[in-house]
Design a protein around this motif. Structure first.
Motif, mmCIF file in Angstrom:
data_model
loop_
_atom_site.group_PDB
_atom_site.id
_atom_site.type_symbol
_atom_site.label_atom_id
_atom_site.label_comp_id
_atom_site.label_asym_id
_atom_site.label_seq_id
_atom_site.Cartn_x
_atom_site.Cartn_y
_atom_site.Cartn_z
ATOM 1 N N PRO A 176 40.482 33.462 46.734
ATOM 2 C CA PRO A 176 40.222 32.434 47.750
ATOM 3 C C PRO A 176 38.988 32.778 48.581
ATOM 4 C CG PRO A 176 42.550 32.982 47.678
ATOM 5 C CD PRO A 176 41.857 33.982 46.806
ATOM 6 N N ALA A 177 38.169 31.779 48.819
ATOM 7 C CA ALA A 177 36.923 32.001 49.554
ATOM 8 C C ALA A 177 37.203 32.460 50.977
ATOM 9 C CB ALA A 177 36.090 30.725 49.573
ATOM 10 N N THR A 178 36.440 33.460 51.413
ATOM 11 C CA THR A 178 36.524 33.971 52.775
ATOM 12 C C THR A 178 35.180 33.758 53.448
ATOM 13 O OG1 THR A 178 38.104 35.687 52.097
ATOM 14 C CG2 THR A 178 36.960 36.017 54.191
ATOM 15 N N PRO A 179 35.152 33.193 54.665
ATOM 16 C CA PRO A 179 33.865 32.954 55.345
ATOM 17 C C PRO A 179 33.039 34.233 55.421
ATOM 18 C CG PRO A 179 35.657 31.888 56.538
ATOM 19 C CD PRO A 179 36.298 32.730 55.471
ATOM 20 N N ALA A 180 31.731 34.083 55.323
ATOM 21 C CA ALA A 180 30.830 35.234 55.311
ATOM 22 C C ALA A 180 30.993 36.097 56.553
ATOM 23 C CB ALA A 180 29.385 34.755 55.185
ATOM 24 N N ALA A 181 31.145 35.459 57.704
ATOM 25 C CA ALA A 181 31.291 36.232 58.947
ATOM 26 C C ALA A 181 32.553 37.075 58.918
ATOM 27 C CB ALA A 181 31.308 35.289 60.145
ATOM 28 N N GLN A 184 31.964 28.306 42.382
ATOM 29 C CA GLN A 184 32.120 29.017 43.644
ATOM 30 C C GLN A 184 30.963 29.981 43.870
ATOM 31 O OE1 GLN A 184 35.841 31.048 44.129
ATOM 32 N NE2 GLN A 184 34.926 32.638 45.386
ATOM 33 N N PHE A 185 30.401 30.485 42.770
ATOM 34 C CA PHE A 185 29.348 31.479 42.881
ATOM 35 C C PHE A 185 27.976 30.842 43.087
ATOM 36 C CE2 PHE A 185 32.692 33.523 40.427
ATOM 37 C CZ PHE A 185 32.873 34.664 41.166
ATOM 38 N N GLY A 186 27.860 29.521 43.039
ATOM 39 C CA GLY A 186 26.578 28.874 43.261
ATOM 40 C C GLY A 186 25.754 28.845 41.988
ATOM 41 N N ALA A 187 24.533 28.304 42.103
ATOM 42 C CA ALA A 187 23.647 28.223 40.941
ATOM 43 C C ALA A 187 22.210 28.288 41.396
ATOM 44 C CB ALA A 187 23.883 26.917 40.180
ATOM 45 N N LEU A 188 21.406 29.020 40.644
ATOM 46 C CA LEU A 188 19.996 29.142 40.962
ATOM 47 C C LEU A 188 19.248 28.141 40.109
ATOM 48 C CD1 LEU A 188 17.776 30.662 42.444
ATOM 49 C CD2 LEU A 188 17.657 32.231 40.510
ATOM 50 N N PHE A 226 31.914 45.148 48.256
ATOM 51 C CA PHE A 226 33.313 44.826 48.549
ATOM 52 C C PHE A 226 33.631 43.389 48.149
ATOM 53 C CE2 PHE A 226 32.081 48.190 51.367
ATOM 54 C CZ PHE A 226 33.216 48.964 51.584
ATOM 55 N N GLU A 227 34.877 43.195 47.725
ATOM 56 C CA GLU A 227 35.436 41.854 47.600
ATOM 57 C C GLU A 227 36.511 41.734 48.673
ATOM 58 O OE1 GLU A 227 36.604 39.429 43.824
ATOM 59 O OE2 GLU A 227 38.365 40.594 44.439
ATOM 60 N N VAL A 228 36.427 40.655 49.455
ATOM 61 C CA VAL A 228 37.348 40.454 50.569
ATOM 62 C C VAL A 228 38.081 39.135 50.366
ATOM 63 C CG1 VAL A 228 37.563 40.151 53.065
ATOM 64 C CG2 VAL A 228 35.900 41.794 52.143
ATOM 65 N N ALA A 229 39.384 39.178 50.509
ATOM 66 C CA ALA A 229 40.204 37.963 50.468
ATOM 67 C C ALA A 229 41.011 37.904 51.759
ATOM 68 C CB ALA A 229 41.126 37.959 49.254
ATOM 69 N N ARG A 289 34.055 38.234 56.187
ATOM 70 C CA ARG A 289 33.829 39.329 55.249
ATOM 71 C C ARG A 289 33.081 40.462 55.931
ATOM 72 N NH1 ARG A 289 32.247 35.087 51.654
ATOM 73 N NH2 ARG A 289 30.068 35.755 51.801
ATOM 74 N N ALA A 290 32.057 40.101 56.695
ATOM 75 C CA ALA A 290 31.268 41.117 57.399
ATOM 76 C C ALA A 290 32.132 41.874 58.405
ATOM 77 C CB ALA A 290 30.078 40.461 58.090
ATOM 78 N N ASP A 291 33.025 41.165 59.091
ATOM 79 C CA ASP A 291 33.908 41.816 60.069
ATOM 80 C C ASP A 291 34.837 42.821 59.393
ATOM 81 O OD1 ASP A 291 32.817 40.400 62.169
ATOM 82 O OD2 ASP A 291 34.387 38.862 62.195
ATOM 83 N N VAL A 292 35.383 42.439 58.231
ATOM 84 C CA VAL A 292 36.309 43.328 57.529
ATOM 85 C C VAL A 292 35.586 44.591 57.061
ATOM 86 C CG1 VAL A 292 37.757 43.573 55.466
ATOM 87 C CG2 VAL A 292 37.873 41.478 56.837
#
Length: 345
Positions: free
Chosen positions: A222-227, A7-11, A320-323, A229-232
């Motif tokens: 649970p994943a929350t869309p980036a937009a 979920q966190f991706g990979a570089l 912040f962590e947003v769910a 998260r920004a709104d919250v």
């Protein structure tokens, strides 16, 4: 630049760096005892290629240590070991990039082993050092340009593997777990290569990474869309500025946790506080004690966050962590030593 591993991706590693470390790490541990030959000039023709690895090394060390200052020290030590070898020894290294990564990984592993003792002496809670977005780093320097940026924060690629929630989970791992997981799952090194750095068998490194993944899964929300998260986070800022405690409580999960890091240098919570109402009331108390405080929306470790300033000086950076529609965790870094990249020129 990334490809998914969790979920966190990979570089992923840059192309051309996939040489196996086992072929060229003979001097990785012994170089500090190898004096340069008489007349040996460290400015050899390969200098540009070697120094081009610096960004990669900073990226690796920051993810392993959670500290820009420590990451920079590791990279300096790595290059010191490289130039402690004679020119003939350096020319015999098949892949300087892999050699440097091996040394940096081992130095980080040693530091992680002693970090726990240092954290026990740390005043209050320890939070990884927050990173600004590159554009904000540019904007924070008068007349700043791409070419005159020298802060190591500019060399850290912001992706999902540096968000605060991810780094905090990494802190719960053993040093070997953390190194094995970051090298394999984030930077895509093979377990044979990881084994050269960790000093264990490839099979043992595979088990270390598997254990680390279980920790990651256990901490996932649970994943929350980036937009969203920004709104919250934006709504949190507005409610805080308006001193609307009911709105704040509505934005906070009932089981939300807030952690603050002052490092004993400035006032901060010595222990986490839990509960939406308790944290909302704490936020109101801060607003009353700091009437001249300005709250700014900023990117913190690649995620929507807030920065608190007074008289143009950054006093806190909040991640912040947003769910869903609520904040589940807040990390507030107040230690000035960790706010260096956020200091304006």
């Amino acid at each position: 630049m990334t490809r998914p591993a969790s979920q966190f991706g990979a570089l992923s590693r840059r192309s051309g760096e996939r040489s196996h470390t086992s072929n060229h790490t003979e001097g990785a541990d012994a170089t500090m005892t190898v004096p340069p030959e008489p007349g040996d000039d460290p400015t050899d023709p390969s200098l540009s290629a070697v120094m081009s690895e610096r960004r990669q090394l900073i990226n690796l060390a920051y993810r392993l240590l959670g500290s820009l200052a420590d990451a920079e020290d590791v990279v300096q030590e790595t290059y010191a070991r490289w130039y402690a070898m004679s020119r003939r020894q350096r020319e015999a290294v098949e892949s300087p990039g892999a050699w440097l990564t091996t040394v940096a990984g081992r130095v980080c592993l040693d530091l992680l082993g002693s970090a726990r003792a240092r954290r026990e002496r740390y005043v209050g809670e320890w939070i990884p050092e927050p990173l600004p977005d590159r554009t904000e780093l540019l904007g924070g320097r008068a007349g700043g340009t791409v070419t005159d940026l020298t802060d190591p924060a500019d060399r850290v690629t912001l992706d999902e593997s540096v968000n605060m929630a991810f780094l905090v989970v990494l802190e719960s791992m053993t040093p070997a777990e953390r190194v094995a997981f970051v090298l394999h799952d984030v930077f895509r090194y093979s377990f044979a290569e990881v084994a050269e750095i960790v000093g264990r068998t490839p099979a043992a490194c595979r088990q270390l990474a598997s254990s680390a993944r279980r920790r990651i899964r256990a901490a996932q929300v649970p994943a929350t869309p980036a937009a969203r998260r920004a709104d919250v986070v934006r709504d949190f800022k507005r409610a805080w500025e308006a001193k609307d405690i009911d709105a704040l409580i509505g934005l906070l999960d009932p089981k939300v946790t807030m952690v603050s890091d002052g490092g004993g240098v400035v006032s901060a919570l010595l222990r986490p506080i839990e509960g939406g109402e308790q944290i909302a009331r704490y936020a109101m108390a801060i607003a009353d004690l700091a009437p001249g405080m300005t709250i700014l929306e900023r990117t913190v470790n690649g995620q929507p966050g807030l920065v608190a300033q007074r008289d143009g000086v950054t006093e806190a950076v909040m991640a912040f962590e947003v769910a869903g529609d609520r904040v589940t965790r807040i990390w507030a870094v107040r230690n000035p030593e960790k706010l260096r990249p956020w200091t304006t020129a």
